[in-house]
Motif scaffolding. Structure first.
Motif, PDB file in Angstrom:
ATOM      1  N   LEU A 115       0.851  -1.199   0.000  1.00  0.00           N
ATOM      2  CA  LEU A 115       0.000   0.000   0.000  1.00  0.00           C
ATOM      3  C   LEU A 115       0.879   1.238   0.000  1.00  0.00           C
ATOM      4  O   LEU A 115       1.713   1.405   0.882  1.00  0.00           O
ATOM      5  N   ILE A 135      -4.168  -0.606  -7.543  1.00  0.00           N
ATOM      6  CA  ILE A 135      -5.169  -0.787  -6.484  1.00  0.00           C
ATOM      7  C   ILE A 135      -6.389   0.058  -6.820  1.00  0.00           C
ATOM      8  O   ILE A 135      -6.265   1.222  -7.202  1.00  0.00           O
ATOM      9  N   VAL A 154      -7.443   3.775   5.545  1.00  0.00           N
ATOM     10  CA  VAL A 154      -7.614   2.904   4.372  1.00  0.00           C
ATOM     11  C   VAL A 154      -8.021   1.532   4.897  1.00  0.00           C
ATOM     12  O   VAL A 154      -7.374   0.985   5.803  1.00  0.00           O
ATOM     13  N   ARG A 155      -9.086   0.967   4.357  1.00  0.00           N
ATOM     14  CA  ARG A 155      -9.592  -0.332   4.815  1.00  0.00           C
ATOM     15  C   ARG A 155      -9.622  -1.330   3.667  1.00  0.00           C
ATOM     16  O   ARG A 155      -9.962  -0.987   2.537  1.00  0.00           O
ATOM     17  N   PHE A 156      -9.238  -2.568   3.995  1.00  0.00           N
ATOM     18  CA  PHE A 156      -9.281  -3.666   3.032  1.00  0.00           C
ATOM     19  C   PHE A 156     -10.013  -4.833   3.682  1.00  0.00           C
ATOM     20  O   PHE A 156      -9.607  -5.339   4.722  1.00  0.00           O
ATOM     21  N   LEU A 167      -1.141  -6.444  -0.291  1.00  0.00           N
ATOM     22  CA  LEU A 167      -2.436  -6.923  -0.742  1.00  0.00           C
ATOM     23  C   LEU A 167      -2.339  -7.251  -2.230  1.00  0.00           C
ATOM     24  O   LEU A 167      -1.481  -6.711  -2.930  1.00  0.00           O
ATOM     25  N   SER A 171      -6.692  -5.315  -6.061  1.00  0.00           N
ATOM     26  CA  SER A 171      -7.643  -5.326  -4.952  1.00  0.00           C
ATOM     27  C   SER A 171      -8.356  -3.985  -4.838  1.00  0.00           C
ATOM     28  O   SER A 171      -7.881  -2.958  -5.332  1.00  0.00           O
ATOM     29  N   VAL A 173      -9.897  -1.155  -2.188  1.00  0.00           N
ATOM     30  CA  VAL A 173      -9.835  -0.663  -0.812  1.00  0.00           C
ATOM     31  C   VAL A 173     -10.899   0.413  -0.613  1.00  0.00           C
ATOM     32  O   VAL A 173     -11.322   1.077  -1.558  1.00  0.00           O
ATOM     33  N   ASP A 174     -11.330   0.553   0.633  1.00  0.00           N
ATOM     34  CA  ASP A 174     -12.283   1.597   1.000  1.00  0.00           C
ATOM     35  C   ASP A 174     -11.537   2.712   1.734  1.00  0.00           C
ATOM     36  O   ASP A 174     -10.587   2.463   2.482  1.00  0.00           O
TER      37      ASP A 174
END
Length: 269
Positions: A115, A135, A154-156, A167, A171, A173-174
């Protein structure tokens, strides 16, 4: 020299010379014909079109037509995993039986990427950085913060991740962004036991306004005043107030550190 010239004009020399030339031509012709027969020049079968096929289907086609094959893999975002991306030789090329066909397949497992550092970046900046790293951005939510659209988390898959966490490439991410509403409130400074000048400076630095000053007790030195009460005051239940709020202070006379000591009778000469 005259003897050599005489010999070159003889019939024997001409016969030997022509015989040597004929032998060389015969050897060349035999070699050419033999090589053509050995390599079956002009014969072969066309390479089938394999691009876009699944690896299972491509293998079946090659094995059915008697080809060997070798497979390499590469990750390509937004391409179906397990499909043929490239082939060598190209489709339609005539080759011999048992020729090895080289295939490039889209890998079924994406490589991991770290990330990138997007903390404190704006949403627009983070979007570009994440895209360059392969990403994608999914949902965005907002939380109270002084800056609008600043990246807070940052959330996954529901878990908070930090810079450098790995990751799979591709992917999603939120992002948790600042809503800018935090700019309307600031922390209440703790002014107790500070001198008045320091308290004034802290009030201005916090984005608040100096309110009323109440003097408690006898004031003999206006340059040496200590805060003994403030309103509003920081408590366990209240830690913030609106920008520009007036802060009222109660001050009292500070201790005079330069006051001479009084000698005891024992200390007098």
């Amino acid at each position: 020299m005259s003897k050599l010239w005489t010999y070159l004009k003889t019939k024997d020399f001409r016969n030997h010379f022509l015989g040597a030339i004929g032998s060389v031509l015969a050897v060349i012709l035999i070699a050419y014909l033999s090589l053509g027969y050995y390599t079956r020049h002009g014969s072969g079968i066309p390479v089938p079109a394999l691009k876009g096929l699944t690896i299972e289907r491509a293998r079946a086609v090659l094995e059915e037509q008697g080809f060997n094959y070798k497979i390499d893999s590469v990750y390509v975002q937004d391409q179906p995993p397990g499909t043929i991306l490239e082939q060598d030789p190209d489709a339609g090329t005539n080759v011999k039986e048992n020729r090895t066909i080289y295939l490039t397949m889209v890998t079924t497992q994406a490589p991991n990427v770290g990330l990138p550092d997007i903390e404190q970046s704006t949403y627009r900046e983070a979007l570009a950085v994440l895209s360059n790293s392969g990403i994608k951005v999914g949902d965005t939510t907002y939380r109270s913060d002084i800056a609008r659209d600043r990246i807070l988390e940052v959330r996954f898959k529901g878990q908070v991740i930090k810079t450098g966490d790995k990751l799979p490439k591709g992917s999603m991410v939120d992002l948790v962004l600042g809503d800018g509403a935090g700019a309307n409130e600031v922390d209440i400074p703790d002014l107790m036991n500070q001198d008045l000048d320091a308290a004034r400076f802290a009030i201005r630095g916090a984005g608040l306004t100096m309110g009323n000053i109440t003097y408690q007790g006898s004031i003999t030195d206006s340059t040496n005043l200590i805060v003994v009460s403030q309103y509003p005051m920081k408590t366990d239940s209240t830690s913030k107030t609106s920008i520009g709020t007036r802060v009222n202070l109660t001050v009292t006379q500070g201790k005079n550190l330069e006051e001479p000591k009084t000698e005891t009778p024992e200390q007098q000469p």
